[in-house]
Design an enzyme around this catalytic site. Structure first.
Site, PDB file in Angstrom:
ATOM      1  CE  LYS A 421      11.924  39.631  44.598  1.00 26.71           C
ATOM      2  NZ  LYS A 421      12.250  38.484  45.484  1.00 26.71           N
ATOM      3  CG  HIS A 423      13.923  41.607  41.436  1.00 30.41           C
ATOM      4  ND1 HIS A 423      13.203  42.691  41.895  1.00 30.41           N
ATOM      5  CD2 HIS A 423      14.485  41.018  42.539  1.00 30.41           C
ATOM      6  CE1 HIS A 423      13.340  42.778  43.216  1.00 30.41           C
ATOM      7  NE2 HIS A 423      14.092  41.785  43.621  1.00 30.41           N
TER       8      HIS A 423
END
Length: 535
Positions: A421, A423
């Site tokens: 991921k 963010h």
């Protein structure tokens, strides 16, 4: 006069039932204004009596005995609580035994006073049997089953249905038996001791009838089976937990019934009291119990006819049965990725309902707690459960929840993403921290072992210590005819960690051997497949 357990046996046979009806007049269920808040003791007492009398009148054709819980009557008030309990006991039909749920446990004159309070027909409650805590030893039990009360009986708390029971009752002793196994063994030993201290006569009890039974939760079929083995076939077991607490009736019957399909009572309280028609619900429960024990007896006969092979634990039997009912496990002719034609196929993706997932988690937890992943003191050897993406994520969550709800084991849960991921918190790992922690990897099956090896590598890179793998099914077959190891054995060897499965091919074969639902043709195909490809 017949003894308590003679009355239980006779009543059970005469009405063909193993159902015990609990009488628990919770204040909130008594139809009092504002839930009973502000009511007088007189109002509570009358409402509790009406509540119990309604249940008794509706259910007595189906109840082997009634089990009033003293606590709810005592909570009515100091003036009328015990009087109301005696009033309810007096309202029971003749010939129906009364098991007073008091869970007493003391010694000397105090224990004798408790026995008088429970049993005496004049100034006491006039019960036929009681529940007791045996942890203070024989002298805390003796006054309830000897002397003037030699015709009475008691159920000893052995392995109760609450998760916290594992804190003490599942502890291992020096002989590597658990505390609850010791209690189960003592039920028979103490019954014989009671007989020696107060010999039976025609007016008291029969030498062959135990004076003590056991309370073992239906929520833990493995413990129930263990307790039955330790106590022997003639000791009655009270198995609470079916219904509101999630105990599985079929699994409990397989584990707790003796070879005659008897000597186990299934107590139900809220399931009956909260039913729109308590009588119909009691009838339904009785018939359900009878159907379950009929299946058990047929299974035992089938096992005797075909012979015995590998041992199969209650949780394994339950897992195979609901896997078949969900279509997860099928018998037939299936071409595998390896090119082999298998007589069975397993697709864990079809565990796709709430009830199936609940049972799946319980099966994983039972397998883990019965394995080398638990030390001699009953403590697990891991701190975090890791579910590798994608199937392992839901499985890991189910296992964590079941370990806590069924066994009181509270560990962390973590999983990984396939893609990092970019963010928020970022990274590929989610959940509990695993650095410097012992980690159990959970997946459905091991085909080639690639996913497990990748998980092992990921975990070691973050300074976690993989200590084991738990899977649903071990096909237990050679990777090739030239390779003597299975994929599971290769993972265990290469990574130097144990691999625990709920079931393996040998248990599947044993299930077929004992099940009346499948013919010899299916057993023959599985046996031949194991002979050719099995490790």
């Amino acid at each position: 006069m017949s003894s308590f357990f003679q009355q239980i046996t006779s009543r059970s046979q005469s009405i063909n039932s193993l159902l015990c009806i609990g009488l628990d007049p919770h204040l909130k269920e008594l139809n009092l204004p504002s839930g009973g808040s502000g009511s007088t003791e007189e109002e509570r007492a009358e409402a509790a009596y009406v509540f119990c009398k309604r249940i008794i009148d509706a259910t007595h054709p189906h109840a082997v005995c009634y089990k009033p819980n003293a606590a709810f009557f005592e909570a009515i008030g100091t003036k009328l609580g015990c009087a109301t309990l005696r009033r309810v006991i007096d309202a029971l039909p003749d010939g129906v035994p009364v098991l007073l749920d008091v869970k007493r446990g003391d010694i000397g004159s105090t224990a004798s006073a408790y026995a008088d309070a429970c049993y005496d027909d004049g100034h006491g409650l006039g019960a036929d049997g009681v529940t007791l805590s045996p942890l203070m030893g024989w002298d805390s039990v003796q006054p309830f089953v000897t002397g003037k009360y030699a015709n009475k009986g008691a159920f000893l708390l052995c392995k109760t249905s609450n998760p916290g029971s594992n804190d003490l009752l599942a502890l291992s002793l020096r002989d590597e038996k658990t505390l609850f196994e010791k209690i189960a063994h003592l039920a028979d030993k103490w019954s014989r001791r009671a007989e020696s201290e107060t010999p039976s006569s025609s007016s008291t009890t029969d030498v062959n009838t135990p004076r003590l039974g056991l309370v073992v939760g239906a929520t833990d079929p493995t413990a129930l089976s263990t307790a039955r083995a330790a106590a022997g076939p003639d000791v009655w077991i009270l198995a609470p937990g079916v219904g509101a607490q999630g105990g599985d009736l079929d699994a409990a019957c397989r584990a707790g019934l003796n070879d005659d399909g008897s000597c186990m009572l299934v107590p139900v309280s809220r399931g009956v009291s909260r039913a729109e028609d308590p009588g119909e619900e009691a009838k339904r429960l009785k018939e359900g119990i009878n159907a379950a024990r009929s299946t058990v007896l047929q299974s035992k006969k089938g096992g005797q006819k075909r012979g015995r092979g590998e041992e199969i634990a209650p949780y394994q039997q339950e897992f195979l049965e609901f896997s078949l009912s969900e279509g997860v496990l099928k018998f037939g002719s299936f071409v595998l990725k390896s090119g082999r034609t298998s007589p069975y196929f397993f697709n864990a993706g079809l565990f796709s309902s709430g009830s199936a997932l609940h049972k799946l988690g319980k099966s994983y937890a039972a397998a883990i707690m019965a394995s080398e992943l638990v030390d001699k003191d009953g403590k697990v050897k891991f701190d975090v459960v890791f579910g590798p993406a994608y199937k392992g994520i839901s499985l890991g969550a189910l296992v964590c929840a079941a370990l806590y709800s069924d066994h009181g084991v509270d560990v962390g849960f973590a999983y990984n993403r396939k893609e990092a991921k970019d963010h928020g918190e970022g990274g590929v790992l989610v959940g509990a921290s695993m650095a410097s922690k012992r980690v159990l990897i959970v997946d459905d099956v091991i085909t080639a072992g690639t996913a497990i090896r990748e998980s092992h590598e990921l975990l070691t890179k973050i300074d976690a210590t993989p200590v084991g793998v738990a899977i649903a099914l071990d096909r237990a077959e050679k990777r090739s005819l030239d390779d003597p190891l299975s994929a599971v054995q290769a993972v265990a060897r290469d990574l130097a960690i144990p691999v625990v499965s709920i079931v393996a091919l040998p248990q599947l074969q044993e299930y077929l051997r004992s099940s009346p639902d499948y013919g010899d043709d299916v057993l023959k195909l599985v046996t031949e497949y194991r002979s050719k490809y099995g490790v």
